[in-house]
Scaffold this active site. Structure first.
Site, PDB file in Angstrom:
ATOM      1  N   TYR A 121      -2.652  -6.926   6.199  1.00  0.00           N
ATOM      2  CA  TYR A 121      -3.956  -6.464   6.670  1.00  0.00           C
ATOM      3  C   TYR A 121      -4.448  -7.314   7.835  1.00  0.00           C
ATOM      4  CZ  TYR A 121      -4.284  -3.343   2.724  1.00  0.00           C
ATOM      5  OH  TYR A 121      -4.041  -2.335   1.833  1.00  0.00           O
ATOM      6  N   CYS A 148      -4.580   1.813  -1.146  1.00  0.00           N
ATOM      7  CA  CYS A 148      -4.299   2.330  -2.490  1.00  0.00           C
ATOM      8  C   CYS A 148      -2.848   2.150  -2.917  1.00  0.00           C
ATOM      9  CB  CYS A 148      -4.705   3.796  -2.625  1.00  0.00           C
ATOM     10  SG  CYS A 148      -6.441   4.074  -2.318  1.00  0.00           S
ATOM     11  N   GLU A 149      -2.232   1.097  -2.510  1.00  0.00           N
ATOM     12  CA  GLU A 149      -0.900   0.757  -2.998  1.00  0.00           C
ATOM     13  C   GLU A 149      -1.080  -0.177  -4.187  1.00  0.00           C
ATOM     14  OE1 GLU A 149       1.788   2.099  -1.801  1.00  0.00           O
ATOM     15  OE2 GLU A 149       1.004   2.945   0.047  1.00  0.00           O
TER      16      GLU A 149
END
Length: 88
Positions: free
Chosen positions: A40, A11-12
């Site tokens: 990631y 959620c950045e």
């Protein structure tokens, strides 16, 4: 085909891989492959927000193979637990 944004799970605001991309119908739990997932991916991953490091999968002409399994919660806290145990 429906269009979607592909974003990371943290959620950045910069966790966007693709915007407004056409995708075939997907089911819950479907996997998408990326050639470069930045932080990631395992080599750049951290445990920011208590997220475990991901599995590393090699894609070859004859199929995919697991190179490193996803990090477990137990492995991620092992050093801290060892330190707590040694201070008793």
């Amino acid at each position: 085909m429906p269009k979607a944004d592909i974003v990371g799970p943290v959620c950045e605001s910069s966790d966007t891989f693709c915007k407004n991309i056409a995708l075939p119908p997907l089911h819950n739990g479907a996997l998408l492959g990326f050639s470069n997932a930045g932080a990631y991916g395992y080599s750049m991953a951290s445990t920011y927000n208590a997220r475990m490091r991901p599995a590393e999968v090699g894609i070859y002409a004859d199929g995919a193979r697991l190179i490193k399994p996803r990090e477990s919660f137990e492995a991620s806290v092992a050093d801290e637990l060892a330190l707590l145990d040694s201070s008793k």
